[in-house]
Design an enzyme around this catalytic site. Sequence first.
Site, short mmCIF file in Angstrom:
data_model
loop_
_atom_site.label_atom_id
_atom_site.label_comp_id
_atom_site.label_asym_id
_atom_site.label_seq_id
_atom_site.Cartn_x
_atom_site.Cartn_y
_atom_site.Cartn_z
N GLY A 50 0.82 -1.32 -0.11
CA GLY A 50 0.08 -0.15 0.13
C GLY A 50 0.85 1.23 -0.03
O GLY A 50 0.29 2.26 -0.73
N GLU A 111 3.97 4.16 6.23
CA GLU A 111 2.64 3.48 5.96
C GLU A 111 1.68 4.08 5.21
O GLU A 111 1.51 5.35 5.34
CB GLU A 111 2.01 3.08 7.25
CG GLU A 111 2.19 1.53 7.77
CD GLU A 111 1.43 0.51 7.24
OE1 GLU A 111 1.28 0.49 5.93
OE2 GLU A 111 0.77 -0.27 7.87
N ASP A 112 0.77 3.38 4.32
CA ASP A 112 -0.33 3.97 3.70
C ASP A 112 -1.55 4.55 4.65
O ASP A 112 -1.93 5.73 4.60
CB ASP A 112 -0.82 3.05 2.48
CG ASP A 112 -1.56 1.77 3.15
OD1 ASP A 112 -1.05 1.36 4.43
OD2 ASP A 112 -1.77 0.85 2.48
N ASP A 115 -5.47 2.06 10.70
CA ASP A 115 -6.85 1.94 10.94
C ASP A 115 -7.23 1.46 12.62
O ASP A 115 -6.95 2.18 13.44
CB ASP A 115 -7.41 1.01 10.01
CG ASP A 115 -8.77 0.63 10.11
OD1 ASP A 115 -9.48 1.49 10.88
OD2 ASP A 115 -9.45 -0.39 9.52
N LYS A 143 -7.05 7.02 9.94
CA LYS A 143 -8.58 6.63 10.30
C LYS A 143 -8.74 6.02 11.34
O LYS A 143 -8.38 5.04 12.02
CB LYS A 143 -8.80 5.38 9.07
CG LYS A 143 -10.39 4.95 9.07
CD LYS A 143 -10.80 4.38 7.81
CE LYS A 143 -10.18 3.03 7.53
NZ LYS A 143 -10.45 2.20 6.38
N PHE A 164 -13.95 2.64 3.44
CA PHE A 164 -12.95 1.86 3.11
C PHE A 164 -12.28 2.58 1.83
O PHE A 164 -13.25 2.89 0.84
CB PHE A 164 -13.35 0.63 2.51
CG PHE A 164 -12.05 -0.41 2.22
CD1 PHE A 164 -11.40 -0.93 3.15
CD2 PHE A 164 -11.62 -0.66 0.85
CE1 PHE A 164 -10.18 -1.78 2.71
CE2 PHE A 164 -10.55 -1.26 0.46
CZ PHE A 164 -9.72 -1.75 1.41
N VAL A 165 -11.21 2.85 1.74
CA VAL A 165 -10.74 3.86 0.61
C VAL A 165 -9.55 3.14 -0.38
O VAL A 165 -8.96 2.27 0.19
CB VAL A 165 -9.87 5.04 1.38
CG1 VAL A 165 -10.98 5.87 1.99
CG2 VAL A 165 -8.63 4.85 2.12
N ASP A 171 -5.43 -0.43 -1.94
CA ASP A 171 -6.09 -1.56 -3.01
C ASP A 171 -7.29 -2.23 -2.17
O ASP A 171 -7.65 -2.00 -1.14
CB ASP A 171 -5.15 -2.64 -3.29
CG ASP A 171 -5.01 -3.86 -1.95
OD1 ASP A 171 -4.79 -3.40 -0.97
OD2 ASP A 171 -5.53 -5.09 -2.37
N ARG A 177 -5.36 0.17 -7.09
CA ARG A 177 -4.06 0.95 -6.58
C ARG A 177 -3.50 1.90 -7.58
O ARG A 177 -2.87 2.71 -7.19
CB ARG A 177 -2.83 -0.15 -6.50
CG ARG A 177 -2.89 -1.18 -5.44
CD ARG A 177 -1.54 -1.83 -5.41
NE ARG A 177 -1.61 -3.22 -4.77
CZ ARG A 177 -1.88 -3.52 -3.46
NH1 ARG A 177 -1.83 -2.33 -2.40
NH2 ARG A 177 -1.87 -4.56 -2.84
P1 IMP Z 1 -4.53 -1.59 10.75
O1 IMP Z 1 -3.62 -2.60 11.17
O2 IMP Z 1 -6.05 -1.81 10.83
O3 IMP Z 1 -4.07 -0.42 11.33
O4 IMP Z 1 -4.52 -1.54 9.09
C1 IMP Z 1 -3.39 -1.19 8.46
C2 IMP Z 1 -3.46 -1.83 7.04
O5 IMP Z 1 -4.85 -2.39 6.66
C3 IMP Z 1 -3.02 -0.87 5.90
O6 IMP Z 1 -1.67 -0.79 5.75
C4 IMP Z 1 -3.92 -1.43 4.91
O7 IMP Z 1 -3.12 -2.34 4.01
C5 IMP Z 1 -4.94 -1.79 5.30
N1 IMP Z 1 -6.26 -1.05 5.41
C6 IMP Z 1 -7.07 -0.65 6.23
N2 IMP Z 1 -7.86 0.35 5.95
C7 IMP Z 1 -7.82 0.30 4.49
C8 IMP Z 1 -8.55 1.01 3.63
O8 IMP Z 1 -9.53 1.83 3.90
N3 IMP Z 1 -8.10 0.66 2.16
C9 IMP Z 1 -7.16 -0.15 1.85
N4 IMP Z 1 -6.39 -0.70 2.89
C10 IMP Z 1 -6.92 -0.54 4.26
#
Ligand code: IMP
Length: 192
Positions: A50, A111-112, A115, A143, A164-165, A171, A177
Amino acid sequence: MDDVSDGSRGAIETQLFSAEEIAATIERLAAAIAADYRGKPLVILGVLKGALFITIDLARAIARREDGPSELLMDFLCVSSYGNRSRSSGEVRLLKDTSLLIAGRHVLLVEDIVDNGLTLDYLRRLLAARGPASLRACVLLDKPYRRMVDVPVEYRGLHCPDAFVVGYGLDYQEGFRNLPYLATLRPTVITD
Ligand code: IMP
């Protein structure tokens, strides 16, 4: 926010951030990072897949600044999360590690999106255990709605709504992407 509903991109609901807004955000982050690491060597570690575009665009923006780090090393880690594709479970698998030595170095994780925070928390712990001189994180999208761990993010790009983006490296089922902008998907497209 513009509605985007042209044929081949019919899965896209709303454009959240244009390519220009993303580029301006990268420049802002690069300016802050260049100032903070001025005259110091920096290791940038992007998280695949990402953060592919943001990592490269950010590194180039930092490199264009004459007053930035004295040296810029780059590498990528690759992680994958178990669970639904549209919501990460936080059970992170490390698919590719960095070959760079971390001990004693200034490290910036890129990081992208953050969440629930578990992916970034996992990576911070993994790298912190290797004894870097410093460890910080730069995240394009924050987020905050489902955060499960209060993981530090030193450089924050844009606030992401509770949706979800996709686009600019992010992706859904490996698609979208390539979009130059960030957008939400129509709910009917998301099946898991
Ligand atoms: P976390 O562990 O929930 O913080 O999620 C981090 C990872 O989940 C990111 O690096 C993304 O790969 C994926 N992710 C979380 N939300 C999204 C979204 O809205 N779109 C795409 N990928 C997401």
